[in-house]
Design an enzyme around this catalytic site. Sequence first.
Site, PDB file in Angstrom:
ATOM      1  N   TYR A  71      -0.393  -9.867   8.076  1.00  0.00           N
ATOM      2  CA  TYR A  71      -1.362  -8.906   8.585  1.00  0.00           C
ATOM      3  C   TYR A  71      -1.901  -8.045   7.457  1.00  0.00           C
ATOM      4  O   TYR A  71      -1.299  -7.887   6.406  1.00  0.00           O
ATOM      5  CB  TYR A  71      -0.716  -8.008   9.652  1.00  0.00           C
ATOM      6  CG  TYR A  71       0.324  -7.062   9.097  1.00  0.00           C
ATOM      7  CD1 TYR A  71      -0.027  -5.783   8.649  1.00  0.00           C
ATOM      8  CD2 TYR A  71       1.659  -7.456   8.977  1.00  0.00           C
ATOM      9  CE1 TYR A  71       0.928  -4.917   8.116  1.00  0.00           C
ATOM     10  CE2 TYR A  71       2.618  -6.610   8.438  1.00  0.00           C
ATOM     11  CZ  TYR A  71       2.240  -5.336   8.019  1.00  0.00           C
ATOM     12  OH  TYR A  71       3.174  -4.495   7.469  1.00  0.00           O
ATOM     13  N   PHE A  81      -4.140   0.483   4.634  1.00  0.00           N
ATOM     14  CA  PHE A  81      -2.899   1.253   4.530  1.00  0.00           C
ATOM     15  C   PHE A  81      -1.661   0.370   4.454  1.00  0.00           C
ATOM     16  O   PHE A  81      -0.567   0.840   4.158  1.00  0.00           O
ATOM     17  CB  PHE A  81      -2.758   2.248   5.687  1.00  0.00           C
ATOM     18  CG  PHE A  81      -2.842   1.629   7.066  1.00  0.00           C
ATOM     19  CD1 PHE A  81      -1.723   1.037   7.649  1.00  0.00           C
ATOM     20  CD2 PHE A  81      -4.031   1.655   7.776  1.00  0.00           C
ATOM     21  CE1 PHE A  81      -1.792   0.475   8.907  1.00  0.00           C
ATOM     22  CE2 PHE A  81      -4.097   1.086   9.041  1.00  0.00           C
ATOM     23  CZ  PHE A  81      -2.982   0.490   9.618  1.00  0.00           C
ATOM     24  N   ASP A  82      -1.804  -0.917   4.714  1.00  0.00           N
ATOM     25  CA  ASP A  82      -0.630  -1.807   4.617  1.00  0.00           C
ATOM     26  C   ASP A  82      -1.090  -3.260   4.632  1.00  0.00           C
ATOM     27  O   ASP A  82      -2.139  -3.589   5.221  1.00  0.00           O
ATOM     28  CB  ASP A  82       0.331  -1.545   5.781  1.00  0.00           C
ATOM     29  CG  ASP A  82       1.664  -2.253   5.590  1.00  0.00           C
ATOM     30  OD1 ASP A  82       2.028  -2.530   4.431  1.00  0.00           O
ATOM     31  OD2 ASP A  82       2.352  -2.522   6.590  1.00  0.00           O
ATOM     32  N   ILE A 101       4.173  -1.098  17.233  1.00  0.00           N
ATOM     33  CA  ILE A 101       3.312  -0.299  18.102  1.00  0.00           C
ATOM     34  C   ILE A 101       2.894  -1.127  19.327  1.00  0.00           C
ATOM     35  O   ILE A 101       2.859  -2.357  19.295  1.00  0.00           O
ATOM     36  CB  ILE A 101       2.074   0.227  17.343  1.00  0.00           C
ATOM     37  CG1 ILE A 101       1.260  -0.933  16.754  1.00  0.00           C
ATOM     38  CG2 ILE A 101       2.480   1.244  16.290  1.00  0.00           C
ATOM     39  CD1 ILE A 101      -0.047  -0.497  16.096  1.00  0.00           C
ATOM     40  N   TYR A 127      -0.436   5.261  16.959  1.00  0.00           N
ATOM     41  CA  TYR A 127       0.433   6.376  16.570  1.00  0.00           C
ATOM     42  C   TYR A 127       0.049   7.708  17.206  1.00  0.00           C
ATOM     43  O   TYR A 127       0.569   8.758  16.839  1.00  0.00           O
ATOM     44  CB  TYR A 127       0.455   6.501  15.036  1.00  0.00           C
ATOM     45  CG  TYR A 127       1.012   5.240  14.417  1.00  0.00           C
ATOM     46  CD1 TYR A 127       2.380   5.037  14.354  1.00  0.00           C
ATOM     47  CD2 TYR A 127       0.158   4.257  13.933  1.00  0.00           C
ATOM     48  CE1 TYR A 127       2.893   3.866  13.810  1.00  0.00           C
ATOM     49  CE2 TYR A 127       0.660   3.089  13.395  1.00  0.00           C
ATOM     50  CZ  TYR A 127       2.030   2.896  13.343  1.00  0.00           C
ATOM     51  OH  TYR A 127       2.541   1.739  12.809  1.00  0.00           O
ATOM     52  N   PHE A 144      -6.208  -4.335  12.684  1.00  0.00           N
ATOM     53  CA  PHE A 144      -5.251  -5.235  12.044  1.00  0.00           C
ATOM     54  C   PHE A 144      -5.813  -6.655  12.063  1.00  0.00           C
ATOM     55  O   PHE A 144      -6.189  -7.171  13.119  1.00  0.00           O
ATOM     56  CB  PHE A 144      -3.906  -5.219  12.782  1.00  0.00           C
ATOM     57  CG  PHE A 144      -3.089  -3.987  12.555  1.00  0.00           C
ATOM     58  CD1 PHE A 144      -2.222  -3.898  11.471  1.00  0.00           C
ATOM     59  CD2 PHE A 144      -3.183  -2.906  13.425  1.00  0.00           C
ATOM     60  CE1 PHE A 144      -1.461  -2.755  11.264  1.00  0.00           C
ATOM     61  CE2 PHE A 144      -2.428  -1.771  13.219  1.00  0.00           C
ATOM     62  CZ  PHE A 144      -1.565  -1.686  12.141  1.00  0.00           C
TER      63      PHE A 144
END
Length: 577
Positions: A71, A81-82, A101, A127, A144
């Site tokens: 991902y 962010f990731d 999540i 979140y 994502f």
Amino acid sequence: MEDEFEFPTAGEMNVNNDLDMDMDAELPEVTPVLKVGEEREIGKSGLKKKLVKEGEGWETPGKGDEVEVHYVGTLLDGTQFDSSRDRGTPFKFTLGQGQVIKGWDEGIKTMKKGEQAIFTIPSELAYGKTGSSPTIPPNATLQFDVELISWTSVKDICKDGGITKRILKEGEQWQNPKDMDEVFVKYVARLEDGSLISKSDGVEFTVRDGYFCPALSKAVKTMKKGEKVHLVVNPQYAFGEMGKLASGVECAVPPNATLQIDLELVSWKTVSEITEDKRVLKKIIKEGEGYECPNDGAIVQVKLTGMLDDGTVFLKKGYDEDPFEFKVDEEQVIDGLDRAVKTMKKGEIALVTIEPNYAFGSSESCQELAIIPANSTVYYEVEMVSFVKGKESWEMYTSEKIEAACKKEEGNALFKAGKYERASRRYEKAVNFVEYDTTFSDEEKQQAKLLKLTSYLNNAACKLKLKDYKQVEKLCTKVLEIDSRNVKALYRRAQAYIQLVDLDLAELDIKKALEIDPDNRDVKSEYRMLKEKVKEYKKKEAQFYGNMFAKMNKLEQIRTAKAAKQEAVSMPIDSKA
């Protein structure tokens, strides 16, 4: 990002109560079918999915499955962010367990193997109001880009968490073993610390009887041939509070121990019930070809070995010469064998177990190689070499149908021999040949009418002997629809009504029969019996109601006495008296 991004669980998310969602809630089973480049909302919470690359097959992961994904996570402005791709390591987690999540749990369960999709996830499914400092701000909608690499199916077999099954190798076909089947498995059982408890490189057992611990039989019923699984077995499906003492090569199991079992279903032998009363069973040793089986009237060629309980062979046919040939449903072999071969395919080899009722009964029987004692259960190993099916009624000319139906006389011989069930089948078979007579000539219709009438009547006589009174009533009613003045049908239906305690209907039939044939001794005798039954019934009825009223009267007297006693106790005393 260099460090792996941690997805907070539902418990770690400080989300407003109004936005709190049930982690176990399931999306509808039917998910939208997307084309590449198309985006659509999933569910009703704002989650969107855009298909980037189609996946394989039709299966999708389910709750509890262990999934593996790549991902890339970004904010709506494109800020990344990731990324598992940057780390070069796929991310693994258990679906539907709150390890990620909510938007992931809901979205990834719609994906197929190899599929790639972009999920737009509202903050309520991510979140929430708090975000995840320092990379994800409060109330952030996330995107994502996810590729579902693979998943390992994990199932809660007993729906109580007692046995979880993770598939290590998929099995073949779609069938699963049933309770009566004999399975051949390999397994290794260990404690949670890895200590070996028990293992086998091959053991056979009946599913219903089980082996080693209850979990094995429950697990194999969910497995396909060749499937390999890893089981986590809680104590209630292992050895419980007592544990297990060491025995032979098997080590001891401590009380309340959870077991880890690797299990492979190598093969199994299907065992089926040929008769409803389970007195004739068939175990398939070798599967046959195709799907066709012999029918009534088929000419079958078999290799046949008959054995007793102790292994004594009493019959061996079709091995040293041509195969043994006989015609199905023609009394050429015992009833149980006749029924069993009708379920066999060409090339099939089976072991048939036949209890006395369907074998040689209560009499001793002298066979080719040995004498069969009275009341013996017998075993036949049967190989279906070939068969030629008998003509079905729809394949016959009308003249052939009439001729075939005339063979009801075979039923008469069976009835006289006390073989009522087989006789009943003969009469049913005779009716099937002439039941639909739209193509018959007028003369053939008359013949068919007479054949149906006599077959229904004779079958009703069989059903009376078999105490199937509901069927007697139905068969006699069919006769009376053809011939409303048929005395035998009225008489037999009255007999059935008496046994079913429909005494008023029995009396109507008997009176009508006597109107038609006043001198019929059988009907007169039945009428006398009916009158006795009515007297007996009325006597019992009077006794029943008499007892009931007596009890009610007694209860009323007790209630009255109690009320009088309470009134006397509560009555005030006049002190001036």
